[in-house]
Design a protein around this motif. Structure first.
Motif, PDB file in Angstrom:
ATOM      1  N   LEU A  12       0.835  -1.200   0.000  1.00  0.00           N
ATOM      2  CA  LEU A  12       0.000   0.000   0.000  1.00  0.00           C
ATOM      3  C   LEU A  12       0.869   1.248   0.000  1.00  0.00           C
ATOM      4  O   LEU A  12       0.595   2.200  -0.739  1.00  0.00           O
ATOM      5  CB  LEU A  12      -0.938   0.007   1.221  1.00  0.00           C
ATOM      6  N   CYS A  53     -12.520   8.757   0.622  1.00  0.00           N
ATOM      7  CA  CYS A  53     -12.015   7.498   0.060  1.00  0.00           C
ATOM      8  C   CYS A  53     -12.521   7.299  -1.376  1.00  0.00           C
ATOM      9  O   CYS A  53     -11.789   6.767  -2.219  1.00  0.00           O
ATOM     10  CB  CYS A  53     -12.438   6.317   0.915  1.00  0.00           C
ATOM     11  N   CYS A  56     -10.185   8.658  -3.818  1.00  0.00           N
ATOM     12  CA  CYS A  56      -8.778   8.295  -3.606  1.00  0.00           C
ATOM     13  C   CYS A  56      -8.244   7.425  -4.753  1.00  0.00           C
ATOM     14  O   CYS A  56      -8.876   6.430  -5.122  1.00  0.00           O
ATOM     15  CB  CYS A  56      -8.643   7.550  -2.291  1.00  0.00           C
ATOM     16  N   LYS A  59      -7.690   3.532  -3.775  1.00  0.00           N
ATOM     17  CA  LYS A  59      -8.759   2.907  -2.988  1.00  0.00           C
ATOM     18  C   LYS A  59      -8.719   1.375  -3.099  1.00  0.00           C
ATOM     19  O   LYS A  59      -8.872   0.668  -2.102  1.00  0.00           O
ATOM     20  CB  LYS A  59     -10.119   3.444  -3.448  1.00  0.00           C
ATOM     21  N   CYS A  62      -5.910   0.020  -1.145  1.00  0.00           N
ATOM     22  CA  CYS A  62      -6.190   0.228   0.271  1.00  0.00           C
ATOM     23  C   CYS A  62      -7.133  -0.858   0.794  1.00  0.00           C
ATOM     24  O   CYS A  62      -6.929  -1.388   1.892  1.00  0.00           O
ATOM     25  CB  CYS A  62      -6.792   1.614   0.469  1.00  0.00           C
ATOM     26  N   TYR A  65      -5.222  -4.030   1.167  1.00  0.00           N
ATOM     27  CA  TYR A  65      -4.402  -3.958   2.381  1.00  0.00           C
ATOM     28  C   TYR A  65      -5.236  -4.243   3.625  1.00  0.00           C
ATOM     29  O   TYR A  65      -4.857  -5.053   4.474  1.00  0.00           O
ATOM     30  CB  TYR A  65      -3.743  -2.575   2.520  1.00  0.00           C
ATOM     31  N   TRP A  76     -11.002   2.154   5.996  1.00  0.00           N
ATOM     32  CA  TRP A  76     -10.009   1.907   4.938  1.00  0.00           C
ATOM     33  C   TRP A  76     -10.796   1.680   3.657  1.00  0.00           C
ATOM     34  O   TRP A  76     -11.702   0.841   3.628  1.00  0.00           O
ATOM     35  CB  TRP A  76      -9.157   0.667   5.254  1.00  0.00           C
ATOM     36  N   ALA A  77     -10.451   2.417   2.628  1.00  0.00           N
ATOM     37  CA  ALA A  77     -11.155   2.291   1.339  1.00  0.00           C
ATOM     38  C   ALA A  77     -12.671   2.469   1.509  1.00  0.00           C
ATOM     39  O   ALA A  77     -13.454   1.835   0.829  1.00  0.00           O
ATOM     40  CB  ALA A  77     -10.842   0.945   0.676  1.00  0.00           C
TER      41      ALA A  77
END
Ligand code: SF4
Length: 84
Positions: A12, A53, A56, A59, A62, A65, A76-77
């Motif tokens: 990431l 997000c 992003c 994404k 992410c 990850y 996250w994402a």
């Protein structure tokens, strides 16, 4: 011995380095709604983080990850822990 470059976090980080910056760098506190005990504030923080997000460039990486690392906290994402 684990090759550091192949850890989920390093993969990431490599993606972030390639794009230069990602939205959560500007306001990391918004990505940990667990830290906001008041429900309305927490819900607002979650909406803001999800919107960030969605724009992003990493994404997808992410999300990979967060799943691989089994991140127990944070957004996250655009996902909460129970959504990934
Ligand atoms: S998708 Fe991941 S890297 Fe991008 S802003 Fe959201 S939490 Fe940050």
């Amino acid at each position: 011995m684990t090759n550091r470059r192949h850890t989920p976090h390093q993969k990431l980080q490599d993606s972030i380095n390639q794009v230069g910056s990602v939205p959560c760098m500007a306001a990391p506190q918004l990505f940990f709604p667990e830290d906001f005990p008041e429900k309305d504030t927490r819900d607002h923080v979650i909406r803001v983080a999800r919107n960030l997000c969605n724009g992003c460039p990493v994404k997808e990486q992410c999300f990979t990850y967060a799943v691989e690392a089994q991140e127990p906290y944070g957004i996250w994402a655009g996902t909460l822990p129970g959504e990934r």
